[in-house]
Design a protein around this motif. Structure first.
Motif, PDB file in Angstrom:
ATOM      1  N   CYS A  95       0.831  -1.210   0.000  1.00  0.00           N
ATOM      2  CA  CYS A  95       0.000   0.000   0.000  1.00  0.00           C
ATOM      3  C   CYS A  95       0.859   1.250   0.000  1.00  0.00           C
ATOM      4  N   TYR A  96       1.880   1.260   0.848  1.00  0.00           N
ATOM      5  CA  TYR A  96       2.764   2.425   0.928  1.00  0.00           C
ATOM      6  C   TYR A  96       3.505   2.634  -0.399  1.00  0.00           C
ATOM      7  N   GLN A  97       3.893   1.522  -1.039  1.00  0.00           N
ATOM      8  CA  GLN A  97       4.566   1.625  -2.338  1.00  0.00           C
ATOM      9  C   GLN A  97       3.632   2.223  -3.389  1.00  0.00           C
ATOM     10  N   VAL A  98       2.381   1.762  -3.388  1.00  0.00           N
ATOM     11  CA  VAL A  98       1.389   2.237  -4.356  1.00  0.00           C
ATOM     12  C   VAL A  98       1.094   3.722  -4.124  1.00  0.00           C
ATOM     13  N   LEU A  99       0.934   4.116  -2.848  1.00  0.00           N
ATOM     14  CA  LEU A  99       0.666   5.519  -2.527  1.00  0.00           C
ATOM     15  C   LEU A  99       1.849   6.409  -2.919  1.00  0.00           C
ATOM     16  N   LYS A 100       3.057   5.936  -2.629  1.00  0.00           N
ATOM     17  CA  LYS A 100       4.257   6.691  -2.986  1.00  0.00           C
ATOM     18  C   LYS A 100       4.315   6.906  -4.495  1.00  0.00           C
ATOM     19  N   LEU A 101       4.064   5.846  -5.253  1.00  0.00           N
ATOM     20  CA  LEU A 101       4.067   5.918  -6.713  1.00  0.00           C
ATOM     21  C   LEU A 101       2.969   6.856  -7.210  1.00  0.00           C
ATOM     22  N   SER A 102       1.793   6.782  -6.569  1.00  0.00           N
ATOM     23  CA  SER A 102       0.664   7.630  -6.962  1.00  0.00           C
ATOM     24  C   SER A 102       0.971   9.100  -6.744  1.00  0.00           C
ATOM     25  N   PHE A 103       1.549   9.422  -5.582  1.00  0.00           N
ATOM     26  CA  PHE A 103       1.857  10.820  -5.285  1.00  0.00           C
ATOM     27  C   PHE A 103       2.966  11.363  -6.189  1.00  0.00           C
ATOM     28  N   ILE A 104       3.946  10.517  -6.528  1.00  0.00           N
ATOM     29  CA  ILE A 104       4.993  10.934  -7.481  1.00  0.00           C
ATOM     30  C   ILE A 104       4.366  11.195  -8.848  1.00  0.00           C
ATOM     31  N   PHE A 105       3.464  10.297  -9.253  1.00  0.00           N
ATOM     32  CA  PHE A 105       2.778  10.432 -10.534  1.00  0.00           C
ATOM     33  C   PHE A 105       1.947  11.711 -10.573  1.00  0.00           C
ATOM     34  N   ILE A 106       1.235  12.006  -9.464  1.00  0.00           N
ATOM     35  CA  ILE A 106       0.441  13.240  -9.362  1.00  0.00           C
ATOM     36  C   ILE A 106       1.352  14.466  -9.482  1.00  0.00           C
ATOM     37  N   ALA A 107       2.468  14.459  -8.753  1.00  0.00           N
ATOM     38  CA  ALA A 107       3.390  15.601  -8.768  1.00  0.00           C
ATOM     39  C   ALA A 107       3.911  15.871 -10.181  1.00  0.00           C
ATOM     40  N   VAL A 108       4.317  14.821 -10.886  1.00  0.00           N
ATOM     41  CA  VAL A 108       4.846  14.975 -12.254  1.00  0.00           C
ATOM     42  C   VAL A 108       3.754  15.463 -13.199  1.00  0.00           C
ATOM     43  N   PHE A 109       2.569  14.842 -13.114  1.00  0.00           N
ATOM     44  CA  PHE A 109       1.448  15.185 -13.990  1.00  0.00           C
ATOM     45  C   PHE A 109       1.006  16.636 -13.772  1.00  0.00           C
ATOM     46  N   GLN A 110       0.898  17.057 -12.498  1.00  0.00           N
ATOM     47  CA  GLN A 110       0.472  18.418 -12.191  1.00  0.00           C
ATOM     48  C   GLN A 110       1.536  19.435 -12.612  1.00  0.00           C
ATOM     49  N   LEU A 111       2.806  19.063 -12.516  1.00  0.00           N
ATOM     50  CA  LEU A 111       3.880  19.952 -12.957  1.00  0.00           C
ATOM     51  C   LEU A 111       3.790  20.183 -14.467  1.00  0.00           C
ATOM     52  N   ILE A 112       3.512  19.118 -15.209  1.00  0.00           N
ATOM     53  CA  ILE A 112       3.356  19.236 -16.670  1.00  0.00           C
ATOM     54  C   ILE A 112       2.190  20.160 -17.007  1.00  0.00           C
ATOM     55  N   ILE A 113       1.052  19.984 -16.303  1.00  0.00           N
ATOM     56  CA  ILE A 113      -0.114  20.835 -16.526  1.00  0.00           C
ATOM     57  C   ILE A 113       0.210  22.292 -16.220  1.00  0.00           C
ATOM     58  N   ALA A 114       0.898  22.540 -15.083  1.00  0.00           N
ATOM     59  CA  ALA A 114       1.256  23.910 -14.690  1.00  0.00           C
ATOM     60  C   ALA A 114       2.147  24.574 -15.731  1.00  0.00           C
ATOM     61  N   VAL A 115       3.121  23.843 -16.250  1.00  0.00           N
ATOM     62  CA  VAL A 115       4.019  24.382 -17.276  1.00  0.00           C
ATOM     63  C   VAL A 115       3.233  24.682 -18.560  1.00  0.00           C
ATOM     64  N   LEU A 116       2.352  23.759 -18.970  1.00  0.00           N
ATOM     65  CA  LEU A 116       1.541  23.972 -20.178  1.00  0.00           C
ATOM     66  C   LEU A 116       0.629  25.182 -20.040  1.00  0.00           C
ATOM     67  N   VAL A 117       0.020  25.334 -18.847  1.00  0.00           N
ATOM     68  CA  VAL A 117      -0.849  26.491 -18.595  1.00  0.00           C
ATOM     69  C   VAL A 117      -0.060  27.788 -18.742  1.00  0.00           C
ATOM     70  N   ASN A 118       1.154  27.819 -18.218  1.00  0.00           N
ATOM     71  CA  ASN A 118       1.973  29.031 -18.313  1.00  0.00           C
ATOM     72  C   ASN A 118       2.473  29.294 -19.733  1.00  0.00           C
ATOM     73  N   VAL A 119       2.809  28.245 -20.461  1.00  0.00           N
ATOM     74  CA  VAL A 119       3.290  28.400 -21.845  1.00  0.00           C
ATOM     75  C   VAL A 119       2.165  28.914 -22.749  1.00  0.00           C
ATOM     76  N   TYR A 120       0.955  28.361 -22.577  1.00  0.00           N
ATOM     77  CA  TYR A 120      -0.167  28.725 -23.438  1.00  0.00           C
ATOM     78  C   TYR A 120      -1.154  29.664 -22.736  1.00  0.00           C
ATOM     79  N   MET A 121      -0.637  30.499 -21.836  1.00  0.00           N
ATOM     80  CA  MET A 121      -1.502  31.358 -21.017  1.00  0.00           C
ATOM     81  C   MET A 121      -2.333  32.325 -21.864  1.00  0.00           C
TER      82      MET A 121
END
Length: 200
Positions: A95-121
């Protein structure tokens, strides 16, 4: 696909009758659902005191939020029940491994969205709002806040996972601290700093 490759992790759901047998837990879970709308009402009141013209931008911000948090919301609908089932069956390490992977995945995905929002603002603002005065406020919002959704994405998923492993009290406290304490503090900091358009 990444989560399915975790050995020993079982993708099943917990029966709702198990959760709702405990009346105290049921009440806490229902109170949790009240926190986001109460927080929104409180923030609306604070924003209205600053300037009523901000309300249009504020409502637009909260319509953007589900789009900017699409992955955490999808995971909230699917992941906690599986985490809870595995946790309660003694498969805690997985469970801890899955949660760790999920939170890393969320962080990377949200960072990509934030960068795209700023590039195409500019293009995004043209679609969202033709009003020039509101465009200035939306620009300030889109400059920094999408990066804040990296942390918010984790906060969206975290209480759901706490509920699933039988810790609704901790989930309730987390929601109150985040929605009713931390966010309003930042809004008040912005209000008392004397700057209408700043990072808060």
């Amino acid at each position: 696909i990444l989560l399915a490759h975790k050995k020993g992790f079982c993708f099943k759901t917990i029966k709702f009758d198990i959760i709702f047998k405990d009346k105290k837990t049921s009440v806490i879970l229902m109170l949790q659902q009240l926190i986001p709308p109460l927080s929104l009402a409180f923030l609306m009141a604070l924003v209205a005191r600053v300037d009523e013209s901000h309300l249009g931008v504020f409502s637009l911000v909260f319509r953007l939020e589900p789009l900017l948090l699409v992955l955490p919301m999808v995971l909230t609908a699917s992941l906690p029940a599986s985490v809870g089932l595995n946790f309660l069956s003694g498969n805690k390490r997985c469970c801890y491994q899955v949660l760790k992977l999920s939170f890393i995945f969320i962080a990377v995905f949200q960072l990509i969205i934030a960068v795209l929002v700023n590039v195409y603002m500019s293009q995004l603002i043209d679609v969202l709002c033709p009003n020039y005065e509101q465009v200035k406020m939306i620009k300030n919002y889109l400059a920094l806040l999408p990066f804040g959704y990296i942390a918010l994405g984790m906060v969206v998923l975290y209480p759901s996972c706490l509920n699933a492993i039988g810790k609704p009290n901790q989930a309730f406290i987390t929601l109150i601290l985040h929605r009713m304490v931390l966010i309003p503090i930042f809004v008040l900091l912005a209000f008392f700093s004397g700057q209408q358009n700043n990072m808060y």
